[in-house]
Write an enzyme that holds these catalytic residues in place. Structure first.
Site, PDB file in Angstrom:
ATOM      1  CD  GLU A 119      25.092 -48.527  47.704  1.00 15.89           C
ATOM      2  OE1 GLU A 119      26.133 -47.548  48.241  1.00 15.89           O
ATOM      3  OE2 GLU A 119      25.115 -49.438  47.308  1.00 15.89           O
ATOM      4  CG  ASN A 170      28.907 -45.741  48.012  1.00 15.18           C
ATOM      5  OD1 ASN A 170      28.921 -46.655  48.681  1.00 15.18           O
ATOM      6  ND2 ASN A 170      28.293 -46.123  47.304  1.00 15.18           N
ATOM      7  CG  HIS A 217      27.941 -48.478  51.515  1.00 12.89           C
ATOM      8  ND1 HIS A 217      28.364 -48.903  50.401  1.00 12.89           N
ATOM      9  CD2 HIS A 217      27.798 -49.287  52.863  1.00 12.89           C
ATOM     10  CE1 HIS A 217      28.495 -50.037  50.260  1.00 12.89           C
ATOM     11  NE2 HIS A 217      28.839 -50.160  51.396  1.00 12.89           N
ATOM     12  CG  ASP A 265      23.539 -54.897  55.224  1.00 14.86           C
ATOM     13  OD1 ASP A 265      24.185 -56.086  55.558  1.00 14.86           O
ATOM     14  OD2 ASP A 265      23.675 -53.711  54.619  1.00 14.86           O
TER      15      ASP A 265
HETATM   16  C1  F6R Z   1      27.322 -54.860  54.847  1.00 10.19           C
HETATM   17  C2  F6R Z   1      27.216 -53.634  55.112  1.00 10.19           C
HETATM   18  C3  F6R Z   1      27.859 -52.451  54.296  1.00 10.19           C
HETATM   19  C4  F6R Z   1      29.584 -52.587  55.145  1.00 10.19           C
HETATM   20  C5  F6R Z   1      30.587 -51.951  53.784  1.00 10.19           C
HETATM   21  C6  F6R Z   1      31.936 -52.709  54.490  1.00 10.19           C
HETATM   22  O1  F6R Z   1      26.584 -55.937  56.203  1.00 10.19           O
HETATM   23  O2  F6R Z   1      26.244 -52.851  56.279  1.00 10.19           O
HETATM   24  O3  F6R Z   1      28.440 -51.988  54.784  1.00 10.19           O
HETATM   25  O4  F6R Z   1      30.027 -52.805  55.964  1.00 10.19           O
HETATM   26  O5  F6R Z   1      29.972 -52.273  52.036  1.00 10.19           O
HETATM   27  O6  F6R Z   1      32.594 -53.604  53.580  1.00 10.19           O
HETATM   28  P1  F6R Z   1      33.881 -54.125  54.048  1.00 10.19           P
HETATM   29  O7  F6R Z   1      34.252 -54.359  55.336  1.00 10.19           O
HETATM   30  O8  F6R Z   1      33.428 -55.931  53.032  1.00 10.19           O
HETATM   31  O9  F6R Z   1      34.766 -53.416  53.445  1.00 10.19           O
END
Ligand code: F6R
Length: 233
Positions: free
Chosen positions: A140, A133, A135, A66
């Site tokens: 989302e 959440n 994701h 992303d």
């Molecule tokens: C980032 C991504 C997100 C993160 C998730 C956890 O490229 O795809 O799904 O993996 O938000 O983020 P952290 O590792 O910062 O807790």
């Protein structure tokens, strides 16, 4: 879905590193890669291994999961910047793709990104983190399990969670859940008690309200998580 419990963040990173190195040494590899806090140590371990001459990434192609809409690669909050600083500029990956959040035509950028993945032959190995959440990538709650790369409006939960990095845009381009589910192998990493609720939800009912729950349907998905993240199991 298999769960491997490890002691802590370091052992989670080591375990993921080992799997990636084995795959990279075996064959040309198309990888999907995350950003965020979870893979930080993993990237530094992979860079170290490369610097010590123990691994060669010249037959590896990477696709990031992303990117924020409206952030240029020079912006320290962008995922381009993150990936370059932590991994890409230090290693010899043959090709790396990250969605262009500055594209004039975002829909076209999403379709082009899907085509690039197809053209490269599909994702062999996707590394994922998980949001509080549930994701995965920036899909989302409520995102269709069939979704392909698309523009997403980030939820209030995710914006709050990521505000520790500064003020972030509220839109992003993300690989879809359908895109991720086509990966041949998936590894989801989770460390710390702040991930415990998300992991519990993920193992519950398979529903679009918990994007990561779809991984229960994948034929080769492994979760590497530490005791704190697995505390509800
Ligand atoms: C980032 C991504 C997100 C993160 C998730 C956890 O490229 O795809 O799904 O993996 O938000 O983020 P952290 O590792 O910062 O807790």
């Amino acid at each position: 879905m298999r769960i491997t419990e490890v002691a802590n963040y370091t052992s989670m990173s080591e375990k993921a590193e080992k799997i990636i190195l084995r795959e990279v040494r075996e064959r040309p590899l198309i990888m999907a890669l995350p950003t965020g806090s979870t893979p930080e140590m993993l990237y530094s371990m992979l860079v170290e291994e490369y610097k010590r001459g123990k691994v060669n990434f010249s037959e590896v192609v990477t696709f990031n999961l992303d990117e924020y809409v409206g952030l240029s690669p020079a912006n320290p909050n962008s995922y381009h910047y993150y990936m370059n600083e932590r991994f890409l500029k230090h290693v010899n990956v043959s090709e790396s793709y990250i969605p262009d959040g500055m594209a004039q035509d975002l829909e076209k950028e999403c379709a082009d990104y899907e085509n690039k993945i197809k053209r490269e032959g599909g994702i062999d190995l996707a590394i994922l983190g998980i949001g509080g959440n549930g994701h995965i990538a920036f899909n989302e709650p409520g995102t269709s399990f069939e979704s392909r790369t698309h523009v997403v409006k980030l939820s209030a939960d995710t914006l709050k969670e990521n505000s520790r990095f500064g003020e972030m845009p509220n839109r992003a381009i993300t690989m879809g859940i359908g895109t991720l589910m086509c990966a041949r192998k998936i590894i989801l990493l989770a460390s710390g008690k702040k991930k415990a609720r998300a992991l519990k939800m993920m193992m519950g009912a398979i529903t679009e309200e918990v994007p990561a729950s779809v991984l229960q349907k994948h034929s080769d998905c492994k979760i590497i998580a530490d005791g704190e993240a697995l505390r509800f199991f």
